[in-house]
Design a protein around this motif. Structure first.
Motif, PDB file in Angstrom:
ATOM      1  N   MET A 160       0.819  -1.405  -0.139  1.00 23.19           N
ATOM      2  CA  MET A 160       0.099  -0.213  -0.233  1.00 23.19           C
ATOM      3  C   MET A 160       0.992   1.191  -0.330  1.00 23.19           C
ATOM      4  O   MET A 160       0.818   2.378  -0.770  1.00 23.19           O
ATOM      5  N   THR A 161       1.995   1.227   0.785  1.00 18.54           N
ATOM      6  CA  THR A 161       2.745   2.319   0.835  1.00 18.54           C
ATOM      7  C   THR A 161       3.495   2.691  -0.216  1.00 18.54           C
ATOM      8  O   THR A 161       3.620   4.299  -1.092  1.00 18.54           O
ATOM      9  N   HIS A 162       4.094   1.565  -1.202  1.00 16.71           N
ATOM     10  CA  HIS A 162       4.433   2.130  -2.393  1.00 16.71           C
ATOM     11  C   HIS A 162       3.784   2.006  -3.473  1.00 16.71           C
ATOM     12  O   HIS A 162       4.092   2.755  -4.323  1.00 16.71           O
ATOM     13  N   SER A 163       2.184   1.857  -3.142  1.00 17.63           N
ATOM     14  CA  SER A 163       1.692   2.398  -4.429  1.00 17.63           C
ATOM     15  C   SER A 163       1.042   3.648  -4.097  1.00 17.63           C
ATOM     16  O   SER A 163       0.574   4.528  -5.098  1.00 17.63           O
ATOM     17  N   TRP A 164       0.409   4.015  -2.679  1.00 18.38           N
ATOM     18  CA  TRP A 164       0.835   5.562  -2.230  1.00 18.38           C
ATOM     19  C   TRP A 164       1.572   6.175  -3.281  1.00 18.38           C
ATOM     20  O   TRP A 164       2.056   7.989  -3.522  1.00 18.38           O
ATOM     21  N   LEU A 165       2.821   5.968  -2.911  1.00 18.45           N
ATOM     22  CA  LEU A 165       4.281   6.556  -3.597  1.00 18.45           C
ATOM     23  C   LEU A 165       4.342   7.106  -5.091  1.00 18.45           C
ATOM     24  O   LEU A 165       4.171   7.873  -5.445  1.00 18.45           O
ATOM     25  N   MET A 166       3.888   5.934  -6.356  1.00 18.93           N
ATOM     26  CA  MET A 166       3.266   5.845  -7.455  1.00 18.93           C
ATOM     27  C   MET A 166       2.703   7.055  -7.525  1.00 18.93           C
ATOM     28  O   MET A 166       3.266   7.568  -8.732  1.00 18.93           O
ATOM     29  N   LEU A 167       1.399   7.429  -7.065  1.00 16.28           N
ATOM     30  CA  LEU A 167       0.433   7.631  -6.911  1.00 16.28           C
ATOM     31  C   LEU A 167       0.654   8.960  -6.967  1.00 16.28           C
ATOM     32  O   LEU A 167       0.303  10.081  -7.585  1.00 16.28           O
ATOM     33  N   ALA A 168       1.691   9.526  -5.723  1.00 17.19           N
ATOM     34  CA  ALA A 168       1.987  11.181  -5.603  1.00 17.19           C
ATOM     35  C   ALA A 168       2.752  11.706  -6.584  1.00 17.19           C
ATOM     36  O   ALA A 168       2.467  12.098  -6.892  1.00 17.19           O
ATOM     37  N   ALA A 169       3.573  10.711  -6.912  1.00 22.23           N
ATOM     38  CA  ALA A 169       4.337  10.962  -7.529  1.00 22.23           C
ATOM     39  C   ALA A 169       3.928  11.424  -9.207  1.00 22.23           C
ATOM     40  O   ALA A 169       4.445  12.136 -10.149  1.00 22.23           O
ATOM     41  N   LYS A 170       3.304  10.834  -9.498  1.00 24.99           N
ATOM     42  CA  LYS A 170       1.897  10.830 -10.492  1.00 24.99           C
ATOM     43  C   LYS A 170       1.414  11.679 -10.982  1.00 24.99           C
ATOM     44  O   LYS A 170       1.386  13.356 -11.844  1.00 24.99           O
ATOM     45  N   LEU A 171       0.793  11.858 -10.210  1.00 24.51           N
ATOM     46  CA  LEU A 171      -0.349  12.732  -9.644  1.00 24.51           C
ATOM     47  C   LEU A 171       0.048  14.311  -9.092  1.00 24.51           C
ATOM     48  O   LEU A 171      -0.752  14.966  -9.429  1.00 24.51           O
ATOM     49  N   GLY A 172       1.355  14.327  -8.220  1.00 28.07           N
ATOM     50  CA  GLY A 172       2.142  15.291  -7.839  1.00 28.07           C
ATOM     51  C   GLY A 172       1.492  16.254  -6.568  1.00 28.07           C
ATOM     52  O   GLY A 172       1.740  17.278  -7.145  1.00 28.07           O
ATOM     53  N   PHE A 173       1.348  15.018  -5.768  1.00 30.45           N
ATOM     54  CA  PHE A 173       0.631  15.704  -4.007  1.00 30.45           C
ATOM     55  C   PHE A 173       1.621  15.433  -3.441  1.00 30.45           C
ATOM     56  O   PHE A 173       2.548  15.076  -3.830  1.00 30.45           O
ATOM     57  N   GLU A 174       1.639  16.406  -1.807  1.00 27.78           N
ATOM     58  CA  GLU A 174       2.300  16.000  -1.257  1.00 27.78           C
ATOM     59  C   GLU A 174       1.818  14.837  -0.663  1.00 27.78           C
ATOM     60  O   GLU A 174       0.881  14.101  -0.107  1.00 27.78           O
ATOM     61  N   LEU A 175       3.608  13.636   0.152  1.00 28.98           N
ATOM     62  CA  LEU A 175       3.187  12.021   0.738  1.00 28.98           C
ATOM     63  C   LEU A 175       4.202  12.464   1.757  1.00 28.98           C
ATOM     64  O   LEU A 175       5.261  12.173   1.667  1.00 28.98           O
ATOM     65  N   ARG A 176       3.901  12.123   2.713  1.00 29.97           N
ATOM     66  CA  ARG A 176       4.315  11.523   4.131  1.00 29.97           C
ATOM     67  C   ARG A 176       4.430  10.466   4.212  1.00 29.97           C
ATOM     68  O   ARG A 176       3.333  10.131   4.761  1.00 29.97           O
ATOM     69  N   ILE A 177       5.281   9.682   4.614  1.00 23.10           N
ATOM     70  CA  ILE A 177       5.604   7.305   5.216  1.00 23.10           C
ATOM     71  C   ILE A 177       6.427   7.954   6.647  1.00 23.10           C
ATOM     72  O   ILE A 177       7.029   8.849   6.941  1.00 23.10           O
ATOM     73  N   ALA A 178       5.500   7.561   7.671  1.00 22.80           N
ATOM     74  CA  ALA A 178       6.101   7.313   8.320  1.00 22.80           C
ATOM     75  C   ALA A 178       6.277   5.780   9.453  1.00 22.80           C
ATOM     76  O   ALA A 178       4.561   4.995   9.164  1.00 22.80           O
TER      77      ALA A 178
END
Length: 308
Positions: A160-178
């Motif tokens: 799930m984290t990896h997929s959030w990384l892909m989505l953020a990187a493609k769409l251009g929003f801010e993603l913070r992972i802890a």
């Protein structure tokens, strides 16, 4: 012909196109308008991992689109008894119009797609869960929280984290992972996301600090601490993830009107408190329903690509 193995393979425009189709299909369904875009087509569904939402959403979705879904567990086909992946791919893709696979290794689904004559959809692997992210983003659009989104992901550095990384990187929003120490995201996937983020303008922050990730976030999300296949690690993971539960105090660090998302199943008292989940039950279970609509949008989009 296109496959859907990871969001990395798709442009921002293509992702938004799929979401747009999904929203239209959902609107029509609510108005009892049934367009049979995939009439007489068959979806082969290969499950090496069990599922609730994935099976019900794809099987129901294919029926509503006028087609038929065929459930194939690894106990029922030769793939689970030694037949090479490429041979199974050649056979099933000669009889079905589309294939969805829910399995362990990303390499398995990539090999299957290489030898398939029809589109292959990643229903989940240990590396990615892209169909879930389509549903998540569709929900964000419906709730009007997709513009200038700041997403805080708290928990395991998993598919799930990896997929959030892909989505953020493609769409251009801010993603913070802890994540806890020792449970960080895959370094190669992170590197890919950072490279893509330079083009899209996405901001990606990865740390072990929950408070920094949550501060001012507009969306907070998490996942179970022990995924399928990690049952033996459950006790160790509960200890390692102590302090990573999203509860009322953690949500107070996010923006006042922040929304909570969860891909489900949710384990109350572990990754999320019962109160936070129930306070955000409307959006969480809309998110779950949107698996049905997002995947219908995806299947229709993949079918359209064959005509181009």
């Amino acid at each position: 012909m296109r496959h859907f193995l990871t969001l990395k393979d798709f442009t921002k425009e293509e992702i938004l196109e799929i979401i747009e189709i999904a929203l239209e299909i959902k609107k029509n369904l609510k108005n009892k308008i049934y367009n049979k875009e995939l009439a007489m087509q068959t979806l082969g569904m290969i499950f090496e991992k069990s599922s609730t939402r994935t099976r019900v959403s794809f099987e129901t979705g294919m029926f509503q689109l006028g087609g038929h879904a065929l459930f194939l567990s690894n106990r029922d086909i030769h793939l689970g008894r030694g037949e090479p992946v490429k041979d199974t791919a050649r056979v099933i893709s000669s009889m079905c119009d589309m294939v969805m696979i829910r399995t362990f290794e990303q390499s398995m689904i990539e090999e299957f797609a290489e030898y398939s004559k029809v589109p292959v959809i990643n229903g989940l692997t240990d590396s990615y869960h892209p169909v879930q992210l389509l549903a998540d983003y569709m929900t964000m659009v419906e709730y009007g929280i997709h513009e200038n989104a700041i997403v805080a992901y708290i928990g395991d550095g998993n598919n799930m984290t990896h997929s959030w990384l892909m989505l953020a990187a493609k769409l251009g929003f801010e993603l913070r992972i802890a994540t806890p120490k020792g449970y960080e995201v895959d370094s190669v996937i992170l590197e890919d996301a950072i490279k893509m983020a330079k083009k899209s303008g996405a901001i990606i922050k990865v740390s072990n600090n929950i408070d920094e990730a949550l501060y001012g976030a507009t969306i907070v999300t998490t996942d179970t601490w022990a995924s399928m296949g990690q049952e033996e690690e459950k006790e160790a993971r509960v200890k390692a993830f102590k302090g990573y539960m999203v509860d009322g105090l953690k949500m107070c660090l996010a923006k006042k009107d922040a929304k909570f998302l969860h891909c489900l199943p949710a384990y109350r008292g572990q990754e999320v408190s019962a109160k936070v989940l129930e306070d955000h039950a409307d959006i969480v279970f809309d998110e779950a329903e949107n698996r049905l609509h997002a995947q219908k949008g995806l299947m229709v989009w993949l079918d359209q690509q064959r005509d181009k």
